[in-house]
Design an enzyme around this catalytic site. Sequence first.
Site, PDB file in Angstrom:
ATOM      1  NE  ARG A 131      -1.925   3.311   2.671  1.00  0.00           N
ATOM      2  CZ  ARG A 131      -1.399   4.525   2.493  1.00  0.00           C
ATOM      3  NH1 ARG A 131      -0.142   4.674   2.187  1.00  0.00           N
ATOM      4  NH2 ARG A 131      -2.132   5.599   2.630  1.00  0.00           N
ATOM      5  CG  HIS A 169       4.152   7.093  -0.237  1.00  0.00           C
ATOM      6  ND1 HIS A 169       3.651   8.329   0.115  1.00  0.00           N
ATOM      7  CD2 HIS A 169       3.751   6.234   0.732  1.00  0.00           C
ATOM      8  CE1 HIS A 169       2.993   8.228   1.247  1.00  0.00           C
ATOM      9  NE2 HIS A 169       3.024   6.966   1.655  1.00  0.00           N
TER      10      HIS A 169
END
Length: 148
Positions: A87, A92
């Site tokens: 995740r 990011h």
Amino acid sequence: MQKKILSMYDEKNFIHILTMLECCEKAWIYTQDFDNPIDFIWANEQKELNATISLFIAIGEESKKIDKNLKDTVNSELSWSDIAGLRDKISHDYRGVDGDILWVVIHQDLHKLKFVLIKMFQLLNPSKKFLKEILATPYYKHLNYLQR
């Protein structure tokens, strides 16, 4: 007995588990029309890919919220830190998502996760009435197999 089991863990675990299960089901639905990762990645202006990436963000975020004791209670080979880490990587490093790896995770690893989540769900043992109400909502419509 149900209250006693639920009281061992935060009741919010129930919703986190259901959300993760629904995300697994949707990931399979979004990829069912494709035979390989290349077709999946580039189809429909990457609509299915982007939707599936969003599901993985939700899976990872929800996995962070499940009680550690509950995770430890269910024996599995899953790495909860890897689930959360995927995740974080997706969130990011938008351009760094490897569609081939995502494909493998969808078609191999999500089945293992589903199995563990169902074991956790069974341990929480929600009432039939509560479960029926939750599964009647559009968000959890792919989880009717959880009704006993």
